[in-house]
Every structure is written in C-alpha cells, then in structure tokens.
Scaffold this motif. Structure first.
Motif, PDB file in Angstrom:
ATOM      1  N   CYS A  71      21.894  19.320 -58.892  1.00  0.00           N
ATOM      2  CA  CYS A  71      20.433  19.230 -58.982  1.00  0.00           C
ATOM      3  C   CYS A  71      19.765  20.422 -58.308  1.00  0.00           C
ATOM      4  CB  CYS A  71      19.954  17.924 -58.359  1.00  0.00           C
ATOM      5  SG  CYS A  71      20.430  16.464 -59.293  1.00  0.00           S
ATOM      6  N   HIS A 124      17.502  12.266 -59.011  1.00  0.00           N
ATOM      7  CA  HIS A 124      17.735  12.740 -57.649  1.00  0.00           C
ATOM      8  C   HIS A 124      16.456  12.650 -56.820  1.00  0.00           C
ATOM      9  CE1 HIS A 124      18.252  15.955 -54.529  1.00  0.00           C
ATOM     10  NE2 HIS A 124      19.347  15.266 -54.355  1.00  0.00           N
ATOM     11  N   PHE A 166      25.011  11.682 -56.651  1.00  0.00           N
ATOM     12  CA  PHE A 166      23.810  12.352 -56.168  1.00  0.00           C
ATOM     13  C   PHE A 166      23.851  12.676 -54.685  1.00  0.00           C
ATOM     14  CE2 PHE A 166      21.949  10.682 -60.111  1.00  0.00           C
ATOM     15  CZ  PHE A 166      21.388  11.857 -60.573  1.00  0.00           C
TER      16      PHE A 166
END
Length: 1813
Positions: free
Chosen positions: A1409, A662, A1401
């Motif tokens: 994340c 990420h 992502f």
C-alpha cells in the motif's frame, strides 16, 4: 638482543600500567598482571601459565622471592611447550616475561640467588600461606557441609567471602603445581618427600583446591563447590540424583574416564555410546539438571534428607522437550520409539530427553532443520533402546568412524553440514535466484515426507538428500446499469462466477509455477494437493465459463427458465455452497459468529457512493462522445471509444480503491487500540503530580501484584500487629523495593543525592504506629499546618478537619509529633524523661478533651520547631564531647521554650512548681546527660525529622529529570494494570536473556570522549549540554562537584566512571548489559526477602534489603532462575587482534559475574600439503577470580557456522548455552530498568495463563524508545516506533491474533522454539528480516503470540536521517523478500479470511500500500499528462459544459485529495491522547507539524517504496549497517546525493517534469486554483524528496559548510574510478555499484519496459510545438527522434559543435515558427529522452560494453548527475547566503532539546567551551 629486551621491558611496564588503569575503581576485582592476561592461546590449552603468573603477581608483596620462582617456572613451561616460538604471540610473550624476571632479579640488590633452595623456600611459603588463610579450617567446614547437605552462608563462622576463598585456592593451586615440578629435583629425603606426601594427600582428600576452581557455568557438577550455594538446593540435588548411574544400566568399560569428584551418570553412557563431545555432554548435563530442578520446584521443594524428583516433574520435561518429535511422528504416521507414556519408566524418559538435548546441542547449523533432528533422534533412540537392553555398553554403529573411534559430529552432523555448505556456496553471495539453490527450509521440507526414510540409518552417502541439485466488481456493474437491478443486470452480475473461477485457476497455476524447483524436496502430499487443485481449477473454470457464455447468448431472451440459465445457477450454487461448507468447517463457532458480525455493508455502500458512482456518468459520456480532436497521432483510443482516456480517469481511482482497505484498517485499529488501552488502564498516571496524589495507594497495589505469597508471610520487625494495621504492613513490604528503585535511579544519575533522600521511603518496621511516607510527599506540610493552626480561630476539630483535607499534611503532623516524642524519650533520662512524659500526657489529654487550642499557644510553634531542628542538626553528626554538650544545651533551650512559651500559663506554672523537676533544675542535673542516639531506628528517625523540618519549600517538582519522571509514572501506573500474580522466586519460570553482538560499540574509549569532530565538538561536551542535570548528578556521585574535565582525566577511577557514564547514554553493549543484569538484581532482592533457608539457622534480617547482593543464597537462587548470554560472534578474533572491543567485553565480564559470553573460535592448523586447515569451535567464557576469561565449554563445529545471514547464525551457535524455559531476545542497543525487572516473574506467568485456544509461545513486550530527546528527527522516529510497539501491536495481538515477532524484547517459550528451528531463520537473502520469521514459524506451528503492556524495555533507534533511511531500506527490502517466502504463502493459505486480511495489511501489505500510494501519484500525473498531450482534457470539458455535466473535473479533484495520507497519523495521535492526555496530544501533534514531520514522513514513504519496489523487481535485499552513535555532525552534500539520488531525487525530478507538462499543456476548469488544489500534494512530495536530506542535516545551510560541500561534490564527481576505488571516493565507482542489482534477464526486461515511459515526453511535446502547427502525422515524431539523436550525438560525443548548435537554433527561431517556449519544451523532451537512453543502456550494459559505447554512456550519465546535483544545490546555496536560515534550521532540528535547556546552537557553531574550561 639486549636492545630488543630493553624495548620489551618498557612495553611490559606500559602494559602493566594500562591494565591497572583498565580495572581501576573495581574494588571486587583483581588487578590482573599484564602478562597474565596476555598469555597466547596456544600456551593456555595445556598449561596453567596464566594462573601461575597471576599467583606471582598476587604474592609479590608478601614474598618477592616466591614470585620470582613462579615467573621463572612459567617461562620454563612456555619454552618447553613451544621452543621455537612458532605460535601466535609466543615470542613476544617470552620476551616480555624474561624482562619481568630480570626486573625481579634486579631488586635482589645484586645478591646471589641459590636456586637449589627454591623448592624449600616455596614449601615454607606454602605452609605459611595455608596458616594465614586458614585453609585447613575451610576444608573441614566444606567436608561438614557436603556430608550434611546444608549450606552455611558465612562458612561456619569463618566469615570468608566467596571471592576471597577463590583467590586463596587459585594461588594455592598454582603453588602446588610449581612445587610438584620442583620436587622432582629436590632431595627425596628432605623437602622433596614432604612435597610428595602433600600432593598425594591432596589428590586423595582435597576437594577444595579443585572444586571451586574447576570451570563451571551455573551448577558445579564436575566437583563440589563450597562457595556456591546452588549445589545445596534440594531440587538441584534431587535432579543430580535422578541422573545417577544405576546398576541395571549397561556396564561401561573399566578404562572409561570419569572425574574423581563426580559420580557416573546417564550422560557418561551416552558419551560412550554415541561419541558426543565432552563439553557438549557437560553443557547439556547442566541444562537437564536445571530443567528438572525447576520443574520440581514448581511442584514442591523436596524436604527429605536425600531428596528425590517427583515423576510428574520428569514427565513434564519429557513431554515438553519431545513435543515436536511426537507431532512429527503423528504427521508421518510412524510409531514413536516408545509404546506409550505409561510403558516407560522415568529413567528411560531421562535417557530420551538427554539424548535429544545432546543431538540438538551438537547439531550446529542442522538446528535450523528441526524435523531433521527428529529423524536423527528417532533412529538414535532406537539404537539406545537396543543398547539399554544389553548388559554391556557398546558404541552405536551409526557413530563409528573408519578408525574405530566414535564421533556423532563426524558421522552424523558432518555429512549434512557439508551438503548445506555446498548449497550455500551456490547462492553466489546472495545474488543467485532462490530457485537456483536449496536453503534451510528446502532441506527441512524433505523430512516432512515419508520419503526421508529412504536416507536409511546410518545415512547413505548416495542419498538424493545429500547430493547437490542441478541447476470489487459487482457494485461497478450495478452502477453502470444506472442503478437498476433487473434480470438483465442480474445475468451480467453472474459474470462474477467465471471471474472467480478463472482467478482461482490463475492462483493454482502460480502455485505450480512458483513451486518449480522444489518438487524434489517437497513432501508428496503437498505436491498431490497442488496437482489436484490445478486440474480442479482448470476444469471448473472451463466449465463455468462455457455455461456462462451460453447464458449470454440467450441474453435477449427474458425468460428466466432458459436451460443454460438454470444450469448455470445450479453449477454456481453447488460450487459456492461447497466453498461455504468447507469454510464453515474450518471455523469454530466463535469465528463464524465474528464473520457474520464483520460483514461491512456500510463500507461497501460508502465505496459505491463515493468512489464508483460519481465516475459512472462521466465515463458513459466520454465513451459515447463522437470523434474528438486529438493533438497528436493517437494509436489506441481514437477509434476505440476513447479507451486510453477512460484508463487515465479510472486508473487513479482503481489504485486508491486497492488502498482504501488499508486506510480503513488504520482508522479502525486506532479506535480499537485506543479503547483497549483505556480498558487496560494505560495512561491513568501521566504526570508527576498524579504520582504524588496517588502514592498512598501504591504499597497495597505493589504488594498485591508484585510480592509473592511467600514474601507476604515473612515476619515484619516491629511492635505492632499487621492485622491491626494493614497499611503499615503494605508499606513495610513495599519500602525495600521502592528504595532499591530510587537507588538505581541515583546510580544512573537521573536524580541527585538530595532527591534520593526525598524519594526514599522509611522501612516502616519500627515502633512508630503510623505509615512513614517519602519526604517529597511531606515537604513543607509541617509549616503549612502551623500556618493553619496560627490562623485558626475555631475549635480543635475544625482545625483538624482543615489539616486532613490534605492527607499528606495529616501524615506529616502525626509523624512529626510521634517522632519528637520518641526521640526525646530516647535522649533523656531521670527527671528529664519525667518532664517529656508529662508534657505529652498533657497534650494527649487535651486532644482527647478537645481543648488543645487552650493548652497550647500555636503562635510559639515555629520557635519550638526551630529549637528542635537545631537539636537534630547536632544529633545527625558523629558523637563528640563538644557536640554532646551542645546537644544538652539545645534540649534545655527546648525545655524553656516549651514550658514557658508553648504551654498555657496554668500548665507552665504547674511544671515550674513541680518539686522533682525544680530540684533537678536548681542542682543543674536537668538534661545534663544526653544519651546520644545509637539505635539504628532512632538514628534514622532523627535524620528523617531533621530533613522534614528543614524543608520549607514544596517538592512538587521532585524528581526534576524527565526520564526519571517517565519511569516512575509508568511503573506506578502499571501497578493498577492486570497482570498475573507473582510466584515465589523458587517457583517462577526460569528464563534467559540472549543478545547477539558483532562489532558495535561496547564502551566508549577516552579517545572517543574527547576527540573533536570537524566543528570542534567532542562527545563529552555534547552530552554535558544535552544532559546537564545528569552531568551534575554524576559529578556529585563521584565526589567531583567542582572538578574540571582535565582533573577527571587524571584519575584512573574517575576516567573509567566517565567512560561508563557516556556509554550509558549511547546505544552500547555496556548499557544493554547493565540493563539486563537488573533482572538478577531484582531476583536477588525478591529471593532475599522471601527468606528461603537451606537448612542452617542463619536467618536473614526480615524485610531488610541491606546486604542482599552479598547473600550467597540470594545469588544462587537468582542464578538458578536467570542467565544472560551475549553471543559475541568475533570476540575470539578481536582478542587475537588486541582490539579495544575485546578489552571492553572483558571489562563487562569482570563487573558482572553472571554474564556469559559465547563466541566462535577459529583455530588454524597447518596441513600436510602446506594449506591451512581451519577448525571452528563454539565457546562460552566467564570471568574468573582474576578477571581473566575462563573457558567453560568448547564445542567443535562441523565447519564455518556462517552459511546464511550473520545475526541468526550468531544466535544459533550460542543458543545451546542458554538455560531455562523462556528466553528473551534483546538487541545490543536496548536497555532495561530495575523497576521493570521486578515484574518479570509476573510476565512469565502469562505462559500459563488463559489466552484462548492455545497457550502463548511468544510474549510481546512494550518498548520505550529512549533516543527521542536527541533531535526532532529522533523524536519523529520515536513517536512512529512507539505508536507501532504499543497501539499497533496491541491490536495485532488481540482481537486480530496476527501479531508476529518484530525483533526486540519478546519472550519466547524456549523449549517450544529450540525444538522447532530456533528463534530466527537464517537462509541467505530470503530471511534478511530474520526475526519476523520466528513469529511466522511460531504461528504456523500452532503457537500463540500475545502482547503485554504492563512491562517495558528500553530501545534505541536511529537518530539521523541517513541512519533512518538505511534502516527503513533494510526493513522494506526484507518485506520484499517476505513476499516470496513460503511462510507468508502458507499463512495466507491457512488463515481464515479476516486473519488473512489482517496479516496482509500489517506485514507485506503495508509496504504494498505504501508503494501504491506513490504509484497513484505517478498514475494520476501520467494520466493527466496523456490528457494534456492529446488535447482531450479541454475537449471533454467543453463537451461536458455543453451537455450540462461538470462531474468530470469535480470527481477527479475529490478522488485525489482524499488520499493525502493524513489518516496514517491517526494511530500516533490516538497514542498521544491515551498516554499523554488530550491537551498534551494536541500540543505534541502541532509541534511535530511545525517541525516539518510531514516532510520527514513523506521522505520515508519514498525510502520504503524504492527499496521494496527494487526488491520485488530484482531481489537481492541486503543488510544495511546503520550505525548507532551520537549524530550531530554535518553530512556532506555528496554523501546525501549518493544515498538518495536513485531512491528520491530522480523520482522527484520525474514528478516535477510531469507537473510542468501538466501546467504547460493541461486544461483545468477552475484555472490556477484548481491546478494548485490538484497538484499541491504532488509538489509537496517533490519538495520533500529533493530537500529533506538537507533540511534535516545539521548546519545544512551554513555558508562555509555549503562551500566545502560543493568542492567535495565536484571532486567526487570528476574523480576517475578504478580497481579498489570505492563509491565514496569516485562517481564512476558509485555509478557501477548502483547498477549491481540488475543481474537477471527478467530484471533487464522489466527495467526496459519501465524505461519506455520517458519517451512519452518527446512524443507529446513534439506535437505541441508551434513549429508543427496542427499536423498530427507520425512522421513528425520520426523526424524529431532523428533530430534529437543527431543533437545528442553532436552535444555529447563532439562537444566542439555546441556553439554551432546554438547559432543554428537562433537562426531557426528567427526564420521559422519555432519559439523560445518551443526551445524550453524541446529541452524537457530531450532530458526525458536522454534519461530513457541511459536507463536502457544500464539495463543492457553488457551489450553496449561489447560494441564500445559504454564509455560514452558513462560520460552522458555523469552529465545528468551533474545537472541533477546543480538543480538541488542551487536553492541550498541561495538559502545559505542568509544567516538566519541556519539559525532557524538549528531551532527546527533541535527544538525538543532546546525545550530542555540545551545549547545546540553553541555546539553547531563550533564552540569549544569544553577546551577553554
């Protein structure tokens, strides 16, 4: 009763006054009678009472007697309709009407009224009214227009405006209706006979009385209209003709009713056959007509007298509308209802298109099941085919009810809706598990399987469908083998094979488990695929694992030719080869080459070097260390190679390793996005100075980009050839648009009148030979040029070369010279004219000869210009005799100065001795008569030259307003960006703007403006300070420059304008409507200048925008291409409750004739059993000529439309009223700008542009967040949002191709989406983020989503921390639900590897994340706590020093610090650099840091983590209303505590405990410095999470507010809850609400597991006490647990023993080894253990309630909240003692506002200057 009547009389008069105030200042609107606007709905359905009362009000001034007759008749009609006044509001209405009638009777001066003559009096007035308003002439002109098919914009010279005509016909209609009633009692041989004959004549011949008054939406199809030009367009007439009923169609029964003024068409047949509702028929008839007309206009406008549609247009619409049905049939391998496209004629195509639209238009909630609609259409189309083949039409069997009536809604839609409704009831208001009930997608899946045909047709009631259901490894291996790659290592590496196979099998197993419960509705192919994959995964994983285990058994044999080794290589090779082969088949060559290029060996190597290798050596050392001394009783690691120690070291690294992709994505997307933005020419014009410098290039760029070819061919009024002067032609075409943009800025009060004059551009169509630029470019240039001329000592050419260095100076000099010549020649005649011609001839000759410096004395130029400026100062005024004399004198003075001062002596002498001139001068005739300028061109030249000569200062800062500058900078920059060329308005793609609205602010009321908050600050005072220049411009616009606030309130017109001014600066519906209506204004201007004729020789003034808004042709063309629908879900209920929102929406309807409002009407009907039966209708209304709501369509729904989430259901019910091929979704807190609206037709051409393999289905549009200037928080949010909607979405759209729909200004392919489920999804909870599912759906259905940045739309964002937190929580919770959705699952399955990662992502992966970032802190700190408690950190470090290896501490330090999170700011910085420039970007970034933006973003990190994690654990995401007002008020401490206690405070205090444990018991090699270095980011997180709500809280550190907050918080904490008490008032109620998310056993178990982590504190601390020494026996912890539980019992259940406990502790300290430090450590352990007990008790609340311990737990929890509150409150109270802290905080919060000259400090101090003024 008399008293009641008197009271109602006063009420009625007040209502009338209020109504007049409400509509004051709107010259084009009618002042509606209070009673006419208050007629109850029950009386309006079958009568025209409101129209009669309105007519009475209209003619009151003309004939009060007739007005009284109309009112009395209205009362009689109301009494007859509802004699008992049972309806809602009927009694009040009758009473009020009777009071009005009594008032009218009282004005008769007591005279007797003879009601027997009412009919005669009414008849006489009717005849007189018709003569006065020339009704007969209007009707004759209408008949001529209908017969010729041409349209006259001025009604054949009658000059009547459409609004006036409609008023006349409205009044006549009411008079005729009342006359018809009264004629029944009149003498049949007298006036009764005249009235009867007139009514008979009207019914036969008159269309005017009904045509314009019959309700219609856009096209008047039920009756012709003489005021609407749209029905005269050839393409519209051709479309209507194509739908006309033919003789070969089945015959309809004679009794089938059709309006007398409309011909039979195909929709009439469909209505008879299938029983569609009449308003559904009317709605879709217009929809199809507009679709066909627009399709035809793109192919070419029909030119024949009887226009016909091209069959290509019909086929285009047919294929587009039925595209999803065709794909559905192909997927299910069933035959279409037609054999081939060539086999069906255009009539059949139109029948099928109409049928599909009618099904869709009445399907209600079933529209969310697009394949269900395909199924219905498939069978109904077959029925239609059979009926069309017969000569006589008959009802379809599928739609015949039990009573032999025909109803599609009852027989087809109602059963499906009932099933949907029953399933929705089972979701327990969103709390039930998703598997416990079927949502919309579950139902739709059924129709993707051939099983759906078991429903048969008509659908069987016992069908199952209608019944309810029952309840990175390889690099690590190499690293641990010391970097050697040999045969042994290679065999170890081959473990990747079974790992991969087992992971695949786990995935298959999860698929099977997660699909459980959906098998009954899933299609067979999908189930088969799951089963096959499961068995294949099981077999392959077992076989590969077995072979690999055998291979390991041969590991000691170095012979590479072993059988299992070769067999394994063969199996893995074949398996991998098959996977690669299948992957390659799924890729196109371009993607394949991209995948090869995208292999990232550098990144893999970097990860290995940086993240894995440094940990290998310390790990091997720790693993091989001999027995270490543990400080506690270790149960796992001691005899197992220090396993937990290795986990503590590796866990943070693994967590970071999972996040690093990420981070790489963030960095690369910023770089790629920046490069793409630069290539797209973003940010080229980033200042007003650049606008000034490049203005000369704007006209050509504008014409090439935004002016259609048709407008370019329009004639230009002037005396020059465009071929000889392209710049002049470009300027002439550019100036109308530019001036309209400047005018809009003035209307919005961003610029003043002076700035508007300076910014406006001459039309450039006059005889002047050069381009005339706006004055702001030429200001002061004349005087600078004069200075150059005076200082010039060289020749003429050198002087000119100096002047032309500034191109605008050269333009100013030339324009001034030619304008003076032109003006003087227009003013004088005779000898004076000869003098002017002689002077300019001499000057021109001198310039030709290069002797200008000899001919003229430049030192006299200032005097000459001053004389001429005095002359123009007189000429700009209105002509008067005294002014004419003054002008003659001024011209003579000019003559004197020029002749005897400016000219050379020789030339001056020649002029003095010129006989003609001398004679006229001696006789006094010279310049005696001045021709006052009357020609518009000359008048404009005089005004412009006067301004030019008057301006001696530079206009470099024009405009001053920052928002005006930003808009002009972006607009001019966009002219040089790539965009498709503009089509003529007649050929552009039609579109609709669609806005959902619930109950947000429409328009601020006067009370809202002047009401003061707790600090004494009103909204108007706040806005006056935050927008001071706009406030001054507003006062100037309304002519109240020096007016006080009180005077503004006294004027109704000014008060209304003030309300709109304030509302246009907030996030209101009024602002959104104004912005979106700019589309219509832009289209009207563009259409007007394209000058399309409708067959009548009344050409518009070429390139003159004057009057374009009154042009009927321009309005009709704009309405043909643009519609705006606002779906106000509860508008009907708001009207019934007389809420101000309903009144304000009505006001918006009155001010915007093209605005349409859709709403859900609920009709309650008493049933036979006494129960109330509710019927639901979807209605569309517009404002009629009187400003009242006029119902256009009313479509009955099968039931309550809100089965799922509110917003998508609101959109779904109203989407049937939209039109066009594109639809732009706009939230009600958005804005638009006229200059951007001009680019809309360019944007729509993107649908036809080349964007890769598939045409676009959603066009992404850039947003500008307009709330960024309110405060520093708003600025942070604005920058964060801007970064995402520009750079972020730019990269998502290309090259990643994973952009979705994020909610706001995107433009949808309307036909594509309405045939595929709509523009959002509505299933409860799972679709809480409803908008993004439109993007998922579009992508999964082979759509293409693009992003375009040459056009922007305004967007409001949350401006307070609490608003922002609620918004972040809503989005995070929605993403948590997306994890469970089939859409995300399927996208992950179907995307190639790179798109899948990109998608992950940028959607749910972003939140994963984010959560991992916080979890990494926890993992790291708990790992360090383990090492500290166990004592291994010191032991390992000492062993490492002995062995000479210090990599252990260093690697931990490096690994954690690299993840501070600075990378996430890179896209924002890149966006700053691209659009602001490097220096401004650096300055902005530093400013944000100084304003503590890092604190804000860290706090937001916690918000997203909390709500995303809670949704993952427990589900139950919900919509959180954020509010969109002006946020400057102080938020109380208790409010912040309630909102952030569990999401931030608890977690921050937990991290604090871990940090204290680490500093108390941990060991760090570098001492304090290393500790600070390791834990700095963790402490920053703690401070941010604990104190951000108070740092960013206005007046958060003001002492008086702090004292009040403490009192409020303690009262809330101690207040007992109860039934009906909300959490805002009581801690107990709030505490119960906070536990509501724990609903399931799964959730309770997970909470229990997570709560166990708190016991590590007591377990570790007890072994660190001095009292325990070195004893590591387990009995120590057992004793401490019993002791702590005993202490808990004493302290919390028997509080009296507290003193005894303190005494006992003192004795223990004195007589044992227990120290004071041990006491503090015990308190820490006690706090953590107690919180664990509370968490466990909450998880098992039901059990504790049954055994009677719940009250004790609640009091225990109250004490904890009190303690946490005091910990947070103490620093705030201390800082509040210092006054400078509050001042500093105000500067911090509102610094952005201070830089614009704000006075926030006055506001926050409670200054009441607004009251004092």
């Amino acid at each position: 009763m008399a008293k009641v009547s008197d009271n109602w009389g006063r009420l009625v008069r007040a209502t009338l006054r209020r109504e007049q105030l409400r509509v004051a200042g709107q010259s084009h609107e009618r002042k509606a009678s209070g009673l006419a606007s208050a007629v109850p709905d029950s009386l309006q359905r079958t009568t025209n009472i409101n129209a009669i009362l309105q007519a009475a009000d209209e003619i009151q001034a003309e004939d009060a007697h007739v007005a009284r007759i109309l009112c009395e008749q209205a009362y009689t009609m109301a009494q007859n309709l509802d004699p008992n006044s049972d309806g809602r509001g009927v009694l009040q209405f009758k009473t009020g009407l009777m009071s009005v009638i009594k008032q009218k009777l009282a004005k008769k001066d007591g005279g007797r009224i003879d009601r027997n003559r009412d009919a005669q009096h009414l008849w006489d007035f009717y005849q007189r009214y018709k003569r006065v308003h020339r009704v007969d002439e209007i009707q004759r002109e209408e008949q001529r227009m209908l017969e010729s098919g041409t349209f006259s914009s001025d009604m054949g010279g009658l000059g009547l405006r459409s609004q006036e005509t409609k008023k006349v016909f409205t009044t006549l209609r009411a008079l005729v209706e009342v006359m018809e009633i009264l004629s029944k009692d009149a003498a049949p041989d007298g006036v009764g006979r005249y009235i009867a004959e007139e009514i008979k004549r009207l019914k036969k011949t008159d269309k005017g009385l009904s045509g314009d008054l019959t309700p219609y939406n856009i096209v008047p199809l039920d009756a012709p209209s003489l005021t609407n030009a749209i029905g005269f367009y050839p393409e519209v007439r051709a479309a209507i003709s194509a739908l006309r009923y033919h003789e070969e169609f089945p015959r309809l029964p004679p009794n089938f009713e059709v309006p007398a003024q409309r011909n039979l068409d195909m929709f009439d047949l469909l209505e008879f056959v299938f029983g569609f509702q009449k308003d559904n028929i009317r709605n879709q008839r217009e929809n199809v007509v507009l679709s066909l007309a627009n399709a035809q206009s793109r192919l070419g406008i029909p030119t024949e007298a009887d226009p016909k549609l091209d069959e290509k247009a019909i086929t285009e619409v047919f294929l587009k509308v039925l595209d999803n049905y065709i794909k559905w049939c192909k997927y299910l391998r069933i035959r279409l209802v037609w054999n081939s496209i060539q086999a069906i004629n255009k009539d059949r195509k139109l029948f099928l298109v109409s049928l599909y639209y009618l099904i869709w238009g009445e399907a209600a909630n079933v529209r969310f099941l697009p394949e269900c609609i395909c199924y219905i259409f498939h069978h109904m189309a077959r029925e239609l085919d059979a009926i069309l083949d017969h000569g006589q039409a008959s009802p379809a069997q599928s739609c015949i009810c039990e009573d032999n009536s025909v109803s599609f809604l009852t027989q087809v839609i109602q059963p499906i809706y009932n099933t949907l409704s029953k399933e929705a009831e089972r979701n327990n208001n969103g709390k039930a598990a998703h598997s416990a009930w079927r949502n919309y997608d579950d139902f739709n899946e059924y129709f993707w399987s051939p099983t759906c045909f078991s429903l048969s047709w008509p659908m069987k009631d016992d069908s199952p469908f209608l019944r309810s259901t029952k309840k990175k490894r390889g690099l690590t291996i190499i690293a641990f083998d010391h970097g050697n790659l040999n045969l042994n290592t290679f065999k170890t590496l081959l473990s990747i094979g079974p790992t991969y196979a087992i992971m695949e099998f786990v995935e298959c197993s999860l698929d099977v488990l997660l699909m459980f419960g959906a098998y009954s509705t899933a299609r067979g192919m999908a189930i088969s695929r799951l089963v096959i994959r499961f068995f294949w995964g099981a077999l392959s994983s077992v076989f590969i694992t077995y072979v690999y285990v055998k291979l390991l058994q041969e590991r000691n044999d170095n012979n590479s030719n072993s059988m299992y080794f070769r067999l394994y290589l063969l199996v893995v090779g074949v398996y991998a080869g098959a996977r690669v082969l299948f992957a390659m088949l799924l890729k196109i060559p371009a993607c394949h080459s991209l995948s090869q290029k995208s292999d990232q060996p550098f990144f893999q190597f970097f990860k290995w070097i940086y993240e894995i290798r440094p940990l290998v050596e310390p790990t091997n050392i720790i693993k091989d260390l001999p027995r270490l001394q543990y400080s506690w009783r270790d149960l796992v690691s001691k005899d197992n190679n220090n396993a937990l120690t290795l986990v503590s070291i590796w866990a943070p690294v693994v967590a970071i390793y999972l996040m690093d992709i990420h981070i790489w994505y963030t960095l690369l997307s910023a770089i790629v996005g920046g490069v793409m933005g630069a290539r797209g020419r973003l940010g080229e014009i980033r200042s007003i100075e650049m606008v000034h410098k490049r203005f000369e290039s704007f006209p050509e760029a504008f014409v090439k980009q935004l002016v259609s070819s048709q407008a370019k061919r329009a004639p230009i009024n002037g005396h020059f050839d465009p071929e000889d002067n392209n710049d002049k032609a470009y300027a002439a075409q550019f100036s109308p648009f530019w001036n309209e943009i400047i005018k809009s800025l003035r209307e919005e009060d961003y610029i003043s009148n002076r700035e508007m004059d300076l910014l406006s551009m001459p039309i450039n169509t006059g005889s002047l030979r050069l381009v005339q630029w706006p004055l702001f470019l030429l200001s002061s240039k004349i005087y600078l040029a004069i200075d150059l001329a005076i200082d010039c000592k060289d020749n003429q050419s050198e002087l000119w070369s100096r002047i032309i260095r500034d191109e605008y100076m050269a333009y100013a000099v030339q324009e001034c010279y030619y304008s003076i010549e032109k003006i003087l020649l227009a003013l004088v005649d005779g000898e004076g004219k000869l003098w002017v011609e002689r002077i300019f001839r001499e000057i021109n000759n001198s310039m030709s000869n290069g002797s200008l410096l000899v001919t003229l004395d430049f030192k006299k130029l200032p005097l000459v210009l001053s004389r001429f400026n005095a002359l123009t100062g007189l000429l700009i005024m209105d002509e008067k005799p005294e002014l004419a004399k003054g002008a003659a004198k001024a011209v003579y003075e000019l003559y004197e100065v020029v002749t005897h001062g400016l000219l050379s002596p020789d030339l001056s002498e020649q002029l003095d001795t010129w006989n003609i001139l001398a004679k006229a001068r001696n006789e006094g005739r010279l310049f005696a008569n001045i021709g006052w300028p009357r020609d518009p061109d000359i008048k404009e030249q005089v005004k412009r030259l006067h301004l030019l000569l008057k301006m001696k200062d530079s206009a470099a800062n024009v405009p001053k307003n920052l928002e005006a500058r930003r808009r002009l900078e972006f607009f001019t920059n966009s002219l040089f960006m790539h965009m498709p060329p503009a089509k003529p308005v007649s050929e552009m793609m039609p579109f609709c703007v669609f806005t959902p609205y619930y109950s947000e602010t429409v328009l601020y009321s006067s009370h809202d403006l002047w009401a003061e908050n707790e600090d004494g600050i009103s909204t108007i005072f706040y806005l006056q300070k935050i927008f001071p220049d706009e406030w001054e411009n507003f006062l100037e616009r309304i002519g109240r420059v020096n007016t006080g606030d009180v005077e503004l309130q006294d004027s109704a017109t000014d008060a209304l304008e003030l309300r709109f001014w304030v509302s246009y600066r907030g996030q209101t519906l009024a602002r959104t409507v104004r912005g979106m209506m700019y589309y219509r204004r832009a289209l009207m201007l563009q259409s007007y200048l394209e000058n399309r004729s409708l067959g009548v020789a009344h050409p518009q003034a070429a390139l003159s925008p004057q009057g374009f808004q009154e042009s009927r042709e321009a309005r009709a063309q704009a309405d043909l291409k643009f519609t705006y629908v606002v779906s106000c879900q509860i508008y009907g209920q708001q009207k019934q409750r007389k809420e101000k929102e309903a009144t304000d929406i009505g006001l918006l309807l009155q001010r915007n004739e093209a605005l349409r409002v859709a709403f859900i009407h609920v009709e309650e009907v008493p049933g036979g059993d006494g129960k109330i039966t509710k019927s639901f209708y979807s209605k569309l209304v517009k404002a009629d000529i009187n400003g009242k709501d006029q119902e256009i369509y009313s479509i009955k729904l099968p039931g309550d439309p809100k089965l799922g989430e509110g917003k998508p259901e609101n959109q779904n019910h109203a989407i049937v009223f939209t039109r066009g091929e594109a639809i732009q979704t706009i939230d009600m807190n958005q804005d638009n700008y006229l200059e951007e609206a001009m680019k809309m037709r360019n944007l729509l051409e993107e649908f036809r542009a080349d964007h890769g393999l598939r045409p676009p289905t959603i066009l992404g549009v850039r947003e500008h967040v307009f709330t960024g200037s309110v405060s520093s928080l708003a600025w942070f949010m604005s920058n964060q949002e801007t970064s995402f909607v520009t750079l972020g979405q730019r990269v998502l759209a290309y090259p990643l191709k994973v952009r979705m729909h994020y909610g706001h200004p995107d433009v949808f392919d309307r036909i594509f989406h309405i045939s595929r489920g709509g523009i959002s999804k509505a299933s409860r909870v799972i679709n809480i983020s409803e908008d993004i599912y439109a993007g998922f759906n579009s992508t999964l259905r082979q759509g293409n989503i693009t992003h375009h940045e040459y056009i922007q739309v305004g967007k409001g964002r949350d401006v307070g921390l609490n608003q922002i937190a609620l918004f972040e929580g809503k989005v995070a919770g929605g993403n948590g639900e997306q994890v469970l959705s089939r859409d995300v699952y399927r996208i992950g399955q179907l995307f190639d590897f790179f798109r899948m990662l990109s998608f992950y992502f940028t959607t749910v992966g972003y939140y994963v994340c984010t959560m991992m970032t916080v979890l990494t802190v926890y993992v790291f700190l708990y790992g360090r706590a383990y090492l500290a408690f166990s004592g291994l950190d010191e032991g390992i470090s000492s062993r490492s020093r002995i062995l000479g290896n210090t990599a252990f501490s260093a690697v931990l330090n490096t690994q954690f610090l690299v993840q501070i999170g600075v990378f996430t700011a890179v896209p924002m910085v890149m966006g700053f650099i691209l659009e602001l420039g490097l220096l401004k970007a650096i300055f902005s970034f530093i400013t944000m840091q100084l304003q503590l933006c890092s604190v804000f973003f860290t706090f937001s990190l916690g918000t997203r983590t909390h709500y995303f994690g809670r949704t993952i654990l427990h589900g139950g995401a919900k919509y959180r209303a954020t509010g969109r007002g002006f946020v400057v008020q102080h938020i109380k401490f208790a409010d912040n505590y309630r909102l952030y206690s569990r999401s931030h405070f608890v977690k921050a205090l937990e991290v604090t405990l871990l940090l204290i444990v680490y500093i108390g018991y941990g060991y760090t090699e570098g001492g304090s410095f290393s500790y600070v270095l390791l834990t700095l980011s963790s402490w920053f997180l703690v401070v941010s999470w604990l104190f951000a709500p108070y740092i960013f809280n206005p007046s958060g550190f003001e002492w008086q507010k702090t004292v009040e907050d403490f009192d409020d918080w303690t009262n809330w904490l101690m207040y007992k809850g109860g039934v009906g008490v909300k959490g805002d008032n009581s801690w107990e109620s709030w505490w119960d609400e906070e536990q509501a998310h724990i609903q399931t056993i799964r959730g309770r178990v997970l909470e229990t597991i997570l709560s166990l982590r708190f016991f590590i504190f007591q377990y570790g601390i007890v072994y660190k006490l001095h009292l325990t020494g070195n004893n590591t026996s387990l009995s120590i912890f057992t004793f401490s647990s019993k002791k702590s539980n005993f202490q808990l019992f004493l302290r919390f259940v028997q509080g009296v023993a507290a003193l005894s406990l303190i005494a006992a502790l003192c004795l223990v300290v004195i007589f044992t080894k227990l120290t004071v430090a041990d006491l503090f450590a015990s308190v820490l352990a006690l706090i953590a253990t107690g919180w664990a007990v509370i968490c466990l008790a909450i998880a098992w609340k039901g059990v504790l309630r049954r055994i009677g311990l719940w009250d004790s737990v609640r009091e225990f929890a109250r004490m904890y909240d009190a303690g946490m509150g005091m910990i947070i409150f103490a620093p705030i109270a201390m800082l509040s003692w210092f006054p400078f802290v509050s001042t500093f905080q105000s500067r911090l919060l509102f610094n952005q506002a201070f830089s614009r000259g704000l006075e926030i400090s006055l506001i926050l101090a409670g200054n009441k200057a607004n009251v004092q003024a």
